[in-house]
Design a protein around this motif. Structure first.
Motif, PDB file in Angstrom:
ATOM      1  N   VAL A 106     -69.286  81.144   8.398  1.00 49.44           N
ATOM      2  CA  VAL A 106     -68.854  82.535   8.489  1.00 49.44           C
ATOM      3  C   VAL A 106     -67.469  82.543   9.131  1.00 49.44           C
ATOM      4  N   PRO A 107     -66.417  82.832   8.382  1.00 51.19           N
ATOM      5  CA  PRO A 107     -65.062  82.791   8.960  1.00 51.19           C
ATOM      6  C   PRO A 107     -64.889  83.864  10.023  1.00 51.19           C
ATOM      7  N   ALA A 108     -64.128  83.543  11.061  1.00 51.56           N
ATOM      8  CA  ALA A 108     -63.896  84.493  12.152  1.00 51.56           C
ATOM      9  C   ALA A 108     -62.616  84.124  12.880  1.00 51.56           C
ATOM     10  N   THR A 109     -61.960  85.140  13.441  1.00 52.25           N
ATOM     11  CA  THR A 109     -60.753  84.924  14.233  1.00 52.25           C
ATOM     12  C   THR A 109     -60.647  86.031  15.269  1.00 52.25           C
ATOM     13  N   GLY A 110     -60.024  85.741  16.405  1.00 49.00           N
ATOM     14  CA  GLY A 110     -59.956  86.746  17.460  1.00 49.00           C
ATOM     15  C   GLY A 110     -58.882  86.453  18.485  1.00 49.00           C
ATOM     16  N   ILE A 111     -58.598  87.473  19.304  1.00 42.28           N
ATOM     17  CA  ILE A 111     -57.689  87.315  20.431  1.00 42.28           C
ATOM     18  C   ILE A 111     -58.366  87.801  21.695  1.00 42.28           C
ATOM     19  N   SER A 112     -57.876  87.324  22.827  1.00 36.97           N
ATOM     20  CA  SER A 112     -58.421  87.708  24.123  1.00 36.97           C
ATOM     21  C   SER A 112     -57.272  87.935  25.093  1.00 36.97           C
ATOM     22  N   ILE A 113     -57.323  89.065  25.802  1.00 37.44           N
ATOM     23  CA  ILE A 113     -56.328  89.378  26.824  1.00 37.44           C
ATOM     24  C   ILE A 113     -56.906  89.052  28.186  1.00 37.44           C
ATOM     25  N   GLY A 114     -56.192  88.245  28.967  1.00 39.76           N
ATOM     26  CA  GLY A 114     -56.569  88.005  30.354  1.00 39.76           C
ATOM     27  C   GLY A 114     -56.096  89.180  31.195  1.00 39.76           C
ATOM     28  N   VAL A 115     -57.011  90.075  31.527  1.00 39.14           N
ATOM     29  CA  VAL A 115     -56.641  91.365  32.108  1.00 39.14           C
ATOM     30  C   VAL A 115     -55.911  91.209  33.438  1.00 39.14           C
ATOM     31  N   SER A 116     -56.462  90.428  34.355  1.00 36.02           N
ATOM     32  CA  SER A 116     -55.851  90.294  35.684  1.00 36.02           C
ATOM     33  C   SER A 116     -54.481  89.644  35.605  1.00 36.02           C
ATOM     34  N   LEU A 159     -60.288  75.364  24.038  1.00 26.40           N
ATOM     35  CA  LEU A 159     -61.680  75.501  23.612  1.00 26.40           C
ATOM     36  C   LEU A 159     -61.951  74.720  22.335  1.00 26.40           C
ATOM     37  N   GLU A 160     -63.112  74.094  22.315  1.00 26.73           N
ATOM     38  CA  GLU A 160     -63.477  73.200  21.215  1.00 26.73           C
ATOM     39  C   GLU A 160     -63.700  73.927  19.902  1.00 26.73           C
ATOM     40  N   TYR A 161     -64.111  75.205  19.956  1.00 28.60           N
ATOM     41  CA  TYR A 161     -64.572  75.828  18.726  1.00 28.60           C
ATOM     42  C   TYR A 161     -63.457  76.296  17.788  1.00 28.60           C
ATOM     43  N   TYR A 162     -62.187  76.192  18.171  1.00 27.02           N
ATOM     44  CA  TYR A 162     -61.114  76.612  17.278  1.00 27.02           C
ATOM     45  C   TYR A 162     -61.004  75.662  16.080  1.00 27.02           C
ATOM     46  N   THR A 163     -60.789  76.238  14.899  1.00 29.28           N
ATOM     47  CA  THR A 163     -60.761  75.444  13.669  1.00 29.28           C
ATOM     48  C   THR A 163     -59.498  75.633  12.840  1.00 29.28           C
ATOM     49  N   GLY A 164     -58.661  76.600  13.160  1.00 26.05           N
ATOM     50  CA  GLY A 164     -57.484  76.885  12.347  1.00 26.05           C
ATOM     51  C   GLY A 164     -56.324  77.352  13.188  1.00 26.05           C
ATOM     52  N   PRO A 165     -55.651  78.432  12.789  1.00 31.32           N
ATOM     53  CA  PRO A 165     -54.530  78.932  13.585  1.00 31.32           C
ATOM     54  C   PRO A 165     -54.943  79.279  15.005  1.00 31.32           C
ATOM     55  N   VAL A 166     -54.083  78.961  15.953  1.00 32.57           N
ATOM     56  CA  VAL A 166     -54.274  79.335  17.360  1.00 32.57           C
ATOM     57  C   VAL A 166     -52.988  79.998  17.833  1.00 32.57           C
ATOM     58  N   PHE A 167     -53.113  80.923  18.794  1.00 33.94           N
ATOM     59  CA  PHE A 167     -51.923  81.653  19.219  1.00 33.94           C
ATOM     60  C   PHE A 167     -52.010  82.025  20.683  1.00 33.94           C
ATOM     61  N   GLU A 168     -50.843  82.172  21.275  1.00 34.42           N
ATOM     62  CA  GLU A 168     -50.710  82.577  22.677  1.00 34.42           C
ATOM     63  C   GLU A 168     -49.516  83.513  22.806  1.00 34.42           C
ATOM     64  N   GLY A 186     -55.831  83.219  21.568  1.00 34.36           N
ATOM     65  CA  GLY A 186     -56.917  83.309  20.602  1.00 34.36           C
ATOM     66  C   GLY A 186     -56.742  82.327  19.476  1.00 34.36           C
ATOM     67  N   GLY A 187     -57.511  82.545  18.409  1.00 28.85           N
ATOM     68  CA  GLY A 187     -57.444  81.648  17.274  1.00 28.85           C
ATOM     69  C   GLY A 187     -58.636  81.815  16.350  1.00 28.85           C
ATOM     70  N   ARG A 188     -58.644  80.982  15.311  1.00 32.55           N
ATOM     71  CA  ARG A 188     -59.709  81.032  14.302  1.00 32.55           C
ATOM     72  C   ARG A 188     -60.849  80.086  14.707  1.00 32.55           C
ATOM     73  N   TYR A 189     -62.095  80.567  14.507  1.00 35.18           N
ATOM     74  CA  TYR A 189     -63.276  79.772  14.862  1.00 35.18           C
ATOM     75  C   TYR A 189     -64.326  79.924  13.764  1.00 35.18           C
TER      76      TYR A 189
END
Length: 534
Positions: A390-400, A343-352, A375-378
């Motif tokens: 506005v700093p922000a960071t998040g993670i997402s779980i692929g449920v299936s 994804l284009e909007y990440y700007t800093g740390p990214v993680f998997e 996830g990562g920082r956006y």
């Protein structure tokens, strides 16, 4: 608008004809839309159990729930889809007219004759950015939220790739410290362990988009669109393999279906430099081959020494590594320069996060599941609306995907939940009596169903079997006259044919079907249920 396919205007005559009453020859064929799937009871129950465990961990970390609509204005979603360069890529969209059935609708935004594009959300992060931009002045800062729900991608479906899938996100908005990024990695680790994944069967890998920008500087990739395309293609490394990614970085690639994706057009020296960095051709800087975080970061800094932004990213990774080690998560969370995120909007740390235990498909063949948490920082996403960073960071779980992995690791068995007790209806004029029996069982906390079909007793028994009922309640005229009901234990009854000893058979037969007084119905059913409780 880049990133979605605009639908054509519908021919009015054809639309009216399509909505007319179908004739015998024009009956629709029952078929599932391409790229979608039905989810049945057993998997839904497993999914609900999994979501409850994830929610409990998110709540433990202090995140609060938030639900946003499935639709957003397309300009609010932005141009951030990871696969814009694929055929049929984008989001599902339609034009929202200011007229509905010929009646004017007042425009809350004060625009005249507005016809705006709306789209189904492609993730849960872009809607969060819109929500924060609207409510930022009134919310606590940092703002911590979690959300779960379906998202949609209008892209080419394939094995394990669906156009609708569920995500479970956690985000921290308003915190610029990499401590927020490190905490999300710890949250991911705790979530996987709460789901029963041992510490030696998963790993969370961390990188930085700033570091990757430094690599692109070293590889002399200058154009912004080319840089984004390179990152998206590297992100496909797990799924497609290096040879396919190499083609995408160069002249382009034609896949098995004949679809051609245009390449970035890098020369071979630039491709080799990228390959070397992500650990494809050499040991590179990949900690996946045994290097610790300190050695990995030293190699990273050496390769991006000429990039100020890249060195800033490497320093942020060093601070994250120190926080992770201090919290006791080292080994489970580690630096890995092969992680990109498309994804284009990440700007800093990214993680998997990925499961490291061997996983096989239904045919017993080993498969690579890929990331189950990402996830990562956006830091720039809310800024699109407000003009202020506005700093922000998040993670997402692929449920299936995660549920599939947990099933393969034996954390969720395929055994179905026992069906309801079925109360048979033998005398139609006494259906109120049968309903009273079913209601008595429900009031005692026992799943119970009154047979509502039109068939006789034999068919009703077959129905109870198909429903997975542990037992059936039977009351004909003779039983009613005695004030009794018959309880038929369907689970025990199914084993009778395998019993060879006559005495044992007669004993089990008596246990499999017996009569009790109507007043003892609930206790008798409980006795059967406890007999088969696992």
């Amino acid at each position: 608008m880049i990133g979605y396919n605009a639908p054509q205007r519908v021919n009015t005559h054809r639309a009216k004809h399509a909505m007319s009453k179908p004739t015998k020859d024009s009956r629709p064929t029952p078929r599932l839309p391409r790229g979608l799937r039905d989810i049945e009871a057993a998997e839904l129950r497993q999914q609900q159990d999994m979501l409850a465990k994830i929610r409990a961990v998110y709540e433990l970390y202090g995140f609060e729930p938030l639900e946003t609509p499935a639709f957003e204005y397309t300009d609010a979603l932005g141009k951030f889809l990871p696969d814009q360069d694929r055929p049929n890529a984008g989001v599902f969209s339609f034009q929202d007219s200011n007229e509905v059935r010929g009646k004017a609708v007042p425009e809350a935004r004060g625009e005249k004759d507005a016809e705006e594009w709306m789209s189904l959300r492609y993730d849960l992060t872009a809607p969060l950015a819109r929500y924060v931009a609207q409510n930022y002045q009134d919310m606590p800062k940092p703002f911590r939220r979690y959300a779960v729900g379906p998202v949609w991608r209008n892209e080419k479906p394939g094995p394990g790739r669906f156009r609708q899938f569920t995500q479970f996100d956690a985000d921290t908005v308003g915190a610029s410290s990499v401590a927020a990024d490190a905490e999300l990695c710890m949250l991911a680790a705790d979530t996987l362990e709460a789901l029963g994944v041992p510490r030696d069967q998963y790993v969370i890998k961390v990188n930085s988009r700033k570091v990757l920008d430094g690599v692109l500087d070293s590889a002399r990739v200058t154009g912004q669109m080319d840089r984004l395309a390179v990152l998206r293609h590297i992100d496909k490394l797990d799924r497609l393999g290096w040879r396919a990614v190499e083609l995408l970085l160069g002249k382009g690639r034609t896949d098995e279906s004949g679809d051609h994706t245009k390449g970035v057009g890098l020369d071979q020296s630039a491709i080799d430099e990228i390959a070397n960095f992500v650990g494809v051709e050499e040991i590179g800087v990949s900690s996946a081959r045994g290097l610790g975080d300190a050695a990995t970061l030293a190699n990273v800094q050496m390769r991006i020494a000429g990039s100020d932004g890249g060195l800033t990213g490497a320093e942020e990774l060093r601070m994250m590594s120190a926080l992770i080690e201090a919290a006791g998560y080292n080994g489970r969370i580690r630096i890995d320069p092969s992680i990109v995120r498309g994804l284009e909007y990440y700007t800093g740390p990214v993680f998997e996060a990925e499961l490291t235990a061997p996983i096989k498909d239904d045919k017993g063949q080993p498969i690579r599941l890929g990331a189950v948490v990402s996830g990562g920082r956006y830091d720039g996403l809310v800024e699109r609306f407000t003009g202020e960073k506005v700093p922000a960071t998040g993670i997402s779980i692929g449920v299936s995907r995660l549920l599939f992995g947990l099933q393969r690791l034996g954390k969720y068995k395929d055994s179905a939940v026992a069906g309801p007790v079925v109360v048979l209806v033998l005398d139609r004029d006494r259906i109120a009596n049968y309903q009273t029996m079913a209601q008595a069982l429900r009031q005692a906390g026992i799943r119970a169903e009154l047979y509502l079909g039109e068939s006789g007793m034999k068919a009703q028994m077959k129905y109870a079997d198909r429903r997975g009922a542990p037992c059936a309640v039977i009351q004909g005229g003779d039983e009613k006259a005695k004030g009794e009901v018959q309880i038929k234990d369907l689970i025990l009854g199914a084993t009778l044919t395998s019993i060879e000893d006559r005495e044992d058979y007669l004993k089990k037969q008596a246990e499999a079907q017996f009569a009790v007084k109507e007043a003892d119905l609930v206790d008798a059913v409980r006795k059967v249920l406890s007999r088969h409780k696992s």
